[in-house]
Enzyme design. Structure first.
Site, PDB file in Angstrom:
ATOM      1  N   HIS A 346       6.183  -8.553  -5.852  1.00 11.58           N
ATOM      2  CA  HIS A 346       5.505  -7.501  -6.617  1.00 11.58           C
ATOM      3  C   HIS A 346       5.251  -6.220  -5.846  1.00 11.58           C
ATOM      4  O   HIS A 346       4.679  -5.291  -6.386  1.00 11.58           O
ATOM      5  CB  HIS A 346       4.153  -8.007  -7.129  1.00 11.58           C
ATOM      6  N   LYS A 532      -5.811   2.759 -14.157  1.00 10.99           N
ATOM      7  CA  LYS A 532      -5.177   1.804 -13.252  1.00 10.99           C
ATOM      8  C   LYS A 532      -6.115   1.625 -12.071  1.00 10.99           C
ATOM      9  O   LYS A 532      -7.077   2.375 -11.926  1.00 10.99           O
ATOM     10  CB  LYS A 532      -3.815   2.329 -12.778  1.00 10.99           C
ATOM     11  N   ARG A 533      -5.849   0.646 -11.191  1.00 15.29           N
ATOM     12  CA  ARG A 533      -6.685   0.515 -10.021  1.00 15.29           C
ATOM     13  C   ARG A 533      -6.680   1.811  -9.215  1.00 15.29           C
ATOM     14  O   ARG A 533      -5.689   2.556  -9.238  1.00 15.29           O
ATOM     15  CB  ARG A 533      -6.208  -0.664  -9.165  1.00 15.29           C
ATOM     16  N   LYS A 538      -1.338   5.460  -5.839  1.00 17.79           N
ATOM     17  CA  LYS A 538      -1.272   5.806  -7.259  1.00 17.79           C
ATOM     18  C   LYS A 538      -1.651   7.274  -7.510  1.00 17.79           C
ATOM     19  O   LYS A 538      -1.443   7.813  -8.585  1.00 17.79           O
ATOM     20  CB  LYS A 538      -2.168   4.881  -8.081  1.00 17.79           C
ATOM     21  N   THR A 640       2.749  -1.244 -15.637  1.00 20.99           N
ATOM     22  CA  THR A 640       2.823  -1.705 -17.025  1.00 20.99           C
ATOM     23  C   THR A 640       1.953  -0.841 -17.941  1.00 20.99           C
ATOM     24  O   THR A 640       2.193  -0.801 -19.143  1.00 20.99           O
ATOM     25  CB  THR A 640       2.394  -3.181 -17.170  1.00 20.99           C
ATOM     26  N   LYS A 644       2.428   0.381 -21.962  1.00 20.39           N
ATOM     27  CA  LYS A 644       1.417   0.295 -23.029  1.00 20.39           C
ATOM     28  C   LYS A 644       1.190   1.671 -23.660  1.00 20.39           C
ATOM     29  O   LYS A 644       1.078   1.805 -24.885  1.00 20.39           O
ATOM     30  CB  LYS A 644       0.086  -0.210 -22.461  1.00 20.39           C
TER      31      LYS A 644
HETATM   32  C1  LIG Z   1      -2.077  -2.885 -17.771  1.00 22.01           C
HETATM   33  C2  LIG Z   1      -3.274  -2.994 -16.927  1.00 22.01           C
HETATM   34  C3  LIG Z   1      -3.216  -2.716 -15.564  1.00 22.01           C
HETATM   35  C4  LIG Z   1      -1.956  -2.252 -14.880  1.00 22.01           C
HETATM   36  O1  LIG Z   1      -1.925  -0.840 -14.838  1.00 22.01           O
HETATM   37  P1  LIG Z   1      -0.857  -0.059 -13.944  1.00 22.01           P
HETATM   38  O2  LIG Z   1      -1.014   1.364 -14.342  1.00 22.01           O
HETATM   39  O3  LIG Z   1       0.481  -0.588 -14.305  1.00 22.01           O
HETATM   40  O4  LIG Z   1      -1.221  -0.312 -12.535  1.00 22.01           O
HETATM   41  C5  LIG Z   1      -4.375  -2.824 -14.815  1.00 22.01           C
HETATM   42  N1  LIG Z   1      -5.539  -3.200 -15.386  1.00 22.01           N
HETATM   43  C6  LIG Z   1      -5.635  -3.453 -16.698  1.00 22.01           C
HETATM   44  C7  LIG Z   1      -6.955  -3.840 -17.266  1.00 22.01           C
HETATM   45  C8  LIG Z   1      -4.509  -3.372 -17.511  1.00 22.01           C
HETATM   46  O5  LIG Z   1      -4.616  -3.651 -18.825  1.00 22.01           O
END
Ligand SMILES: *Cc1c(COP(=O)(O)O)cnc(C)c1O
Length: 812
Positions: A346, A532-533, A538, A640, A644
Site C-alpha cells: 500500500h 483525508k488524513r 498529502k 480512494t 468517491k
Molecule cells: C475514503 C476515506 C479515506 C481515504 O481518503 P484518501 O483521500 O484516499 O486518503 C480516509 N478516511 C475515510 C473516513 C474515508 O472514507
C-alpha cells in the site's frame, strides 16, 4: 417482508425486548429493535451461505487486515437487504424517523483511513458479487480516537464505541482458539524421529471471534467479517491475578494504533499482529480439517490475503501449523504456503515499511522468529550462485538485526500487487525492483475501488433519484451502467436536475456547518473539499498557502472576479505527529482570520470540520464541487476519496499521482484540473539533488508574502507553529515540493474558478465525472482479485423466498 408485517413485528419485538410501546421508546431502543429484526432476518441467509460454501466445497478467500473501517451499518444493510425504502416508510407511519435511528449508531472506526476503508469496501463488494470471501481482523475495544478542536488545536478523546453494545456482532465462544506468546522454544526429537518444538515459560491467551454478517446487495449472500478479541483462558485465571498482568493481556485488543502511514515500532503492536494472524490462520485450518481433504490440495480451497505487511506473519504461522502441528515436510509446506498467500503493498514511503528487531520478535513469538530465520536461510541458499550476491543481501528477510516484513510477504506468497497503475509500476521499477528481478511473474496491479452503492445510493439520495429517473436503475446493481448517463451530456433538463440535487446537498451541508461550527456559508459558493488524513505528503499545506494567497489578492482588490469559495477540510493527525498537528492549528487560525474579515465580503470561507470519519465523509462528499487530490506525485499509492468525490460529481484538482492518473484517463484532460510535477520530475530532483526551496522563497514575491504571513502575526496565534512550518519549507528544503508546485497549483485553481462561472459547461463536466466513475467500483476490483489472485468463483444465490438467481447475470 412487507410494511404491514414489519410494523407488527417491530411492535412485538419492542414489547418483548424492552416492554415498551413506540411512543415511550428512546432512539437507541428503537434502533436496537430494528437491528434485531434485521439480523434475525439475514441470519438464515448467513447460515445458508456458509453451508453452501462448505457443501459445494467452494474455495474461500480470507482477507487479513489489521484495520476495517465500516462506518455505520444500519442503512447499508437495509439497502443491501432491499429494505431501505420499505422500512423508511413503515417507520414513518409509526412516527419514527429512520435518520434519527441512524444517528444513534456508533460509527465503527477500527481503522485509520484509506487502508481500513478499502478493506470494508471490499467486504461489501465481495458479498455483493457472490464471492466466497471473509474478513479477518481485530475487535479493538476503542476505535480511532475522536477529534475535537480546542483553541484550534487537535485534542484526542477515546472512542468508546462498544459502550451501548454492538447489535451486528455475534460472539462465537465455540470458535475460540488459543494463541501462545513469549517464553523459550527449542526443538526435540519425538518418538517418530521428527523435530518438535517444546515451549517453556510462555503464556497463552484465548482469542474469541466476534462475527459480523457482510450482507451482499440483494443476492441473499451473507459473508463473515471475523474480528478477534482477547480473553484470559479460564484455566489460566490463577496466573493472571495482578491488575498489571491482566492489563497486559487485555491491552492486546484494546486500542487501534492511530498512526497512518507510519511504522508503529512497539512490542504491543507486534503482539496484536501475531494475535490476529495466529487466531485467524488456526481457525481456517480447523475448518479445512473438517472438510477432510489432504493438505496437498489446501491451495485449491483456501486463499489468504495479506493486506499490507501487518499480517505478513501469516506466512510463518501457516508454516508453523503445517510443519509443527500437522507434521508436513518443510518443502511441501512451503510450496503450499506460497500458493495460498498473496500480498498487497500500500505504500512506497520508507517510514511505513515495517521492520522488527530480532530481540523483539524473539520475545513476542519465538517460534515464529525461528521459522522466519529458516525461511531466510533457505532463501539465501536457493538464490546464492543463481543471483548476484548483493541482490540476495538486499532482498533477504533478515538484515542488520531487523526483520523486513515486506520481504517476508513477497518471498512467502505467489502474488504482490500495487493499488494503482502508477504505484504498481513504481513497485516494479524502484521500490521493489530487486524482487521484481527475482520474481517478475508475481507482480501485478489491482487499482483500488469504492463500494459505490454506499457512496452514491446511501450517501447521495438526491443524485440517485435523478439517475434512476434518467437511466433507470440497472446501475444500482451494476455500477458500470452509470455510463448510460453519457447519453445526457447535452440534455439541459438532466444537467439542471443534477445541479439541483447538488444544490440540495450543499444546503444540507451548509446547515450542518452552521449547526456544528456556527459558520455561515452560502450554498451558492464553490464547495472545495480536501478530506483525508493529515499528512505532509498529502499537502494540505499547499491548499492553505493558496487560500492565503487568495486572501491577500482580495485584500488588495476586493472586486477581484473570483466566485465565492468555501474551503472545507476534514482530517485527523496521528497524536504523535507533531508537524501535522501544527498544520491543523494553522488552518484553524487562518479560518478565524479569514472568516471574520468583513472586508472580503464572504468571498472566502474556511471550514475545518472536526472528527473526519466515514459518517462525516458521507455528509461532505455529496455536497462537494471540487475535489482536492494534491499529494506530491509518486507518494499517494492510489487514494480512494478521489473516486468517491468523482462519483458524486465533484471536479478534481489533482497531481498525476495514484489513481488520479486513471481518473484523468477516464474523464479526459478537459474535465479535470491537472497540475504539478510528474513522478519522473520528482525522481529526477532526487537523483540530481538540485531542488532549492529557499531560492523560490527569496525570488518569488508571492511565495515570500504568503509564507511571511505564517511568522509575522498576520495569521494570529501561530508563532510556534508558523515558524515550524516555515522551517519545514525553507530550512529543511521542503521535502514534498510544496513551493515548487505552488504556482502551478494556483493556475489550476484559477482554471477552476473560471470553469465554474460557465455554468452549463461546469454541469457537463460534473456529469461526465459521474458517468465515468463506474470503473472505480470495488465490485470490479474484487472480481479481478478473485480471478487473478485468489482463484475463487462467484456462487449463485441459494433458493429463498426472493427466488433463486434473481441477480444471476450480475453474480456471473
Ligand atoms: C475514503 C476515506 C479515506 C481515504 O481518503 P484518501 O483521500 O484516499 O486518503 C480516509 N478516511 C475515510 C473516513 C474515508 O472514507
Amino acid at each position: 417482508m412487507d410494511k404491514k408485517e414489519f410494523k407488527q413485528q417491530f411492535k412485538k419485538r419492542l414489547a418483548e425486548k424492552f416492554a415498551m410501546e413506540v411512543k415511550d421508546a428512546s432512539a437507541t431502543e428503537l434502533y436496537q429493535t430494528l437491528g434485531s429484526i434485521m439480523t434475525a432476518h439475514y441470519s438464515q441467509d448467513w447460515r445458508q451461505t456458509w453451508q453452501d460454501y462448505r457443501d459445494q466445497q467452494q474455495k474461500q478467500a480470507y482477507y487479513f487486515s489489521i484495520e476495517f473501517l465500516p462506518g455505520k451499518m444500519l442503512k447499508s444493510n437495509l439497502l443491501n437487504m432491499g429494505w431501505l425504502e420499505m422500512i423508511e416508510e413503515a417507520l414513518q407511519e409509526m412516527g419514527i424517523s429512520l435518520d434519527e435511528l441512524a444517528e444513534v449508531e456508533p460509527d465503527m472506526a477500527l481503522g485509520n483511513g484509506g487502508l481500513g476503508r478499502l478493506a470494508s469496501c471490499f467486504m461489501d463488494s465481495i458479498a455483493s458479487c457472490g464471492l466466497p470471501g471473509n474478513g479477518n481482523g481485530i475487535r479493538y475495544e476503542y476505535g480511532l480516537f475522536k477529534q475535537r478542536f480546542v483553541d484550534g488545536y487537535q485534542v484526542e478523546l477515546p472512542d468508546e464505541w462498544l459502550q451501548k453494545g454492538n447489535i451486528w456482532e455475534i460472539r462465537k465462544e465455540s470458535k475460540a482458539v488459543d494463541v501462545h506468546f513469549g517464553g523459550n522454544v527449542y526443538l526435540q526429537e519425538d518418538a517418530n524421529g521428527l523435530l518438535k518444538p517444546v515451549y517453556e515459560n510462555g503464556y497463552t491467551v484465548r482469542a474469541v471471534p466476534y462475527d459480523t454478517g457482510m450482507v451482499g446487495y440483494q443476492n441473499n449472500i451473507v459473508n463473515t467479517m471475523r474480528l478477534w478479541s482477547v480473553e484470559i483462558p479460564a484455566e489460566e485465571e490463577d496466573r493472571y491475578r495482578s491488575i498489571e498482568d491482566r492489563r497486559m493481556i487485555e491491552d492486546l485488543t484494546s486500542v487501534l494504533y492511530p498512526d497512518d502511514s507510519n511504522e508503529a515500532g512497539r512490542k504491543l503492536r507486534l503482539s496484536q499482529e501475531y494475535f490476529f494472524v495466529s487466531a485467524g490462520v488456526q481457525s481456517i485450518l480447523r475448518y479445512y480439517k473438517q472438510l477432510g481433504f489432504s493438505y496437498d490440495q489446501i491451495n485449491q480451497y483456501i486463499a489468504i490475503h495479506i493486506n499490507d505487511t501487518h499480517p505478513a506473519m501469516c506466512v510463518a504461522e501457516f508454516m508453523r501449523l503445517l510443519v509443527d502441528e500437522e507434521g508436513l515436510p518443510w518443502e511441501k509446506a512451503w510450496n503450499l504456503t506460497v500458493k495460498v498467500m498473496s500480498y498487497t503493498n500500500h505504500t512506497i514511503m520508507a517510514e511505513a515499511l515495517e521492520k522488527w528487531s530480532i530481540p523483539m520478535m524473539k520475545e513476542v513469538c519465538p517460534r515464529i522468529y525461528q521459522i522466519i530465520e529458516e525461511i531466510d536461510r533457505r532463501f539465501v541458499n536457493e538464490m546464492t550462485g543463481v543471483q548476484p550476491a548483493d541482490l540476495v543481501e538486499r532482498t533477504r528477510i533478515i538484515q542488520h538485526g531487523q526483520i523486513h516484513m515486506a520481504h517476508l510477504a513477497i518471498i512467502g506468497s505467489h502474488s504482490t500487487n500495487g493499488v494503482a497503475k502508477l504505484h504498481s509500476d513504481l513497485l516494479k521499477s524502484v521500490v521493489l525492483h530487486d524482487f521484481y528481478v527475482l520474481y517478475p511473474t508475481r507482480f501485478n496491479n489491482k487499482t483500488n475501488g469504492i463500494a459505490q452503492r454506499r457512496w452514491s445510493q446511501l450517501a447521495n439520495r438526491s443524485m440517485t433519484k435523478v439517475l434512476n429517473d434518467t437511466i433507470g436503475n440497472s446501475w444500482n446493481s451494476d455500477p458500470k451502467d452509470i455510463r448510460l448517463l453519457l447519453n445526457y451530456v447535452e440534455d439541459d433538463q438532466v444537467l439542471d436536475a443534477l445541479a439541483d440535487a447538488k444544490h440540495e446537498n450543499k444546503v444540507k451541508l451548509a446547515e450542518y456547518i452552521k449547526r456544528v461550527k456556527g459558520i455561515e456559508v452560502s450554498p451558492e459558493a464553490i464547495f472545495d473539499v480536501q478530506i483525508k488524513r493529515l499528512h505532509a505528503y498529502k499537502r494540505q499545506l499547499l491548499n492553505l498557502l493558496h487560500i492565503v494567497k487568495l486572501y491577500f489578492d482580495l485584500k488588495e482588490n476586493p472586486n477581484l472576479p473570483i466566485h465565492p469559495r468555501v474551503f472545507i477540510f476534514g482530517a485527523k493527525a496521528a497524536p504523535s505527529y507533531h508537524y501535522a498537528k501544527s498544520v491543523i492549528k494553522a488552518i484553524n487560525e487562518a479560518a478565524n482570520l479569514i472568516n471574520n474579515d468583513k472586508s472580503i465580503n464572504d468571498k472566502l470561507k474556511i471550514v475545518f470540520l472536526e472528527n473526519y470519519n466515514v459518517t462525516l465523509a458521507e455528509r461532505i462528499i455529496p455536497a462537494a464541487d471540487v475535489s482536492e487530490q494534491i499529494s506530491l506525485a509518486s507518494k499517494e499509492a492510489s487514494g480512494t476519496s478521489n473516486m468517491k468525490l468523482m462519483l458524486n460529481g465533484a471536479v478534481t484538482v489533482a497531481t498525476l499521482d495514484g489513481a488520479n492518473i486513471e481518473i484523468r484517463d477516464a474523464v479526459g484532460d478537459e474535465n479535470i484540473a491537472i497540475f504539478g510535477l510528474t513522478e519522473t520530475e520528482v525522481y529526477r530532483y532526487y537523483q540530481e539533488h538540485n531542488y532549492n526551496s529557499a531560492e523560490l522563497y527569496h525570488n518569488d514575491p508571492v511565495i515570500h508574502k504568503v509564507l511571511n504571513a505564517f511568522v509575522d502575526g498576520t495569521i494570529p496565534n501561530i508563532a510556534v507553529e508558523g515558524q515550524e512550518i516555515l522551517d519545514s519549507l525553507i530550512k529543511y528544503n521542503d521535502e514534498f515540493f510544496v513551493l515548487r508546485d505552488f504556482a502551478a497549483y494556483c493556475d489550476a485553481q484559477e482554471s477552476i474558478n473560471e470553469a465554474y462561472q460557465d455554468r452549463r459547461r461546469w454541469k457537463q463536466i460534473s456529469l461526465l465525472n459521474i458517468a465515468n466513475a463506474g470503473r472505480f467500483s470495488s465490485d470490479e476490483t474484487v472480481k479481478r482479485y478473485a480471478e487473478d489472485i485468489w482463484q475463487i468463483e462467484p456462487v449463485f444465490a441459494h433458493n429463498s423466498e426472493r427466488g433463486a438467481n434473481q441477480h444471476g447475470a450480475y453474480l456471473l
